[in-house]
Design a protein around this motif. Sequence first.
Motif, short mmCIF file in Angstrom:
data_model
loop_
_atom_site.label_atom_id
_atom_site.label_comp_id
_atom_site.label_asym_id
_atom_site.label_seq_id
_atom_site.Cartn_x
_atom_site.Cartn_y
_atom_site.Cartn_z
N ASP A 151 36.36 -26.78 -33.23
CA ASP A 151 36.88 -27.92 -32.46
C ASP A 151 36.04 -29.17 -32.70
O ASP A 151 36.57 -30.28 -32.69
CB ASP A 151 36.90 -27.59 -30.96
N TYR A 200 42.82 -31.05 -35.13
CA TYR A 200 44.11 -31.69 -34.84
C TYR A 200 44.22 -33.03 -35.56
O TYR A 200 45.28 -33.37 -36.07
CB TYR A 200 44.31 -31.85 -33.32
N ARG A 222 42.34 -19.45 -31.47
CA ARG A 222 43.18 -20.39 -30.71
C ARG A 222 44.42 -19.67 -30.17
O ARG A 222 44.93 -18.73 -30.78
CB ARG A 222 43.57 -21.60 -31.58
N GLU A 271 49.58 -21.66 -27.62
CA GLU A 271 49.80 -23.06 -27.23
C GLU A 271 48.94 -24.01 -28.09
O GLU A 271 49.40 -25.07 -28.50
CB GLU A 271 49.40 -23.17 -25.76
N GLN A 272 47.70 -23.60 -28.35
CA GLN A 272 46.83 -24.45 -29.17
C GLN A 272 47.32 -24.52 -30.61
O GLN A 272 47.22 -25.56 -31.26
CB GLN A 272 45.39 -23.92 -29.13
N ALA A 305 50.47 -24.26 -31.46
CA ALA A 305 51.70 -25.08 -31.40
C ALA A 305 51.37 -26.57 -31.46
O ALA A 305 52.13 -27.35 -32.03
CB ALA A 305 52.47 -24.75 -30.12
N ARG A 306 50.22 -26.95 -30.91
CA ARG A 306 49.85 -28.39 -30.91
C ARG A 306 49.71 -28.96 -32.32
O ARG A 306 49.86 -30.17 -32.52
CB ARG A 306 48.51 -28.57 -30.18
N GLU A 363 52.81 -30.98 -33.64
CA GLU A 363 53.32 -32.19 -32.99
C GLU A 363 53.96 -33.11 -34.03
O GLU A 363 53.39 -33.31 -35.11
CB GLU A 363 52.15 -32.93 -32.33
#
Length: 278
Positions: free
Chosen positions: A177, A182, A231, A234-235, A237-238, A241
């Motif tokens: 992270d 991301y 992860r 949900e993480q 899936a981010r 975006e």
Amino acid sequence: MTSNEAPGADDGASKVGPLPFDVTKAHQARMYDYYLGGKDNYAADRAAVDEHIKIYPDLVFTMRANRAFLGRAVRYLAEEAGIRQFLDIGTGIPTAGNTHEVAQAIAPESRVVYVDYDPIVLAHARALLDSSEAGATEYIDADLRDTGTILSRAADLLDFTKPVAITLISILHAIPDADDPYSIVAKLLDAVPSGSYLAISHVGSELYQTETRQGLEDIADRMAQQHFTWRSREQVARFFEGTDLVDPGLVRVEEWRPAASTADAQRSSFWCAVGRKR
Ligand SMILES: C[S@@+](CC[C@H](N)C(=O)[O-])C[C@H]1O[C@@H](n2cnc3c(N)ncnc32)[C@H](O)[C@@H]1O
């Protein structure tokens, strides 16, 4: 901070750049080669895999199901989505069914740029450069976190005004992270036009029991090149975006458009999906 370090390196982020060649520590690329039945691995890699399997026997199934997902995703992208350009980051040691082989079997004019930062992958890169005559392949020795280098060098072969499939198969869990995975994925997606695709597979944090996960992390402490960042669904899936997920959405690797029976569904510990950029 030197220019060789990621922004935020002082906050625990990793160094950006080629990985040293170290046969005393298990490397992700060589362990994966061993999981797939390859020969390009060393005693430290085999010992780490053997310890992992003792704790979690389904890792062999997971790695092989991951490789099979890569093949089905590339086939879908070339055959059904009409993609002719691929940016495959975290290539791994060449083995059966490399991205260009799958894509060019459907569309010989396909162009594929491979990226990895492990010296053993670089040493075997020639096998990735045996393109069909109508198409082309290139190999870039770079770290995923160095998106500037990757995008500028990939532009020598890929036309970024036309759709590109970015494949990040079993690599993003190697980005902690602190290195902001991301924003890395967002930078890559920003560089490609609407109608491009993103394919990801990723270790799923909720797909392991707590003791299994602890056991695997202890091994990584002692033996491995790096810790994985686990992860959740949900993480993962981010990362998608700005894209629309192709059916069946975000599922385990063996559940994504399986070729035959789904008898093995719900067995692997990797999430995956393919998204189309809006
Ligand atoms: C498990 S292998 C996956 C190979 C292939 N994508 C597949 O799924 O069959 C992961 C690869 O990612 C590479 N990798 C890990 N971290 C990386 C980074 N920061 N930059 C570039 N490559 C990286 C490793 O060296 C390894 O070859």
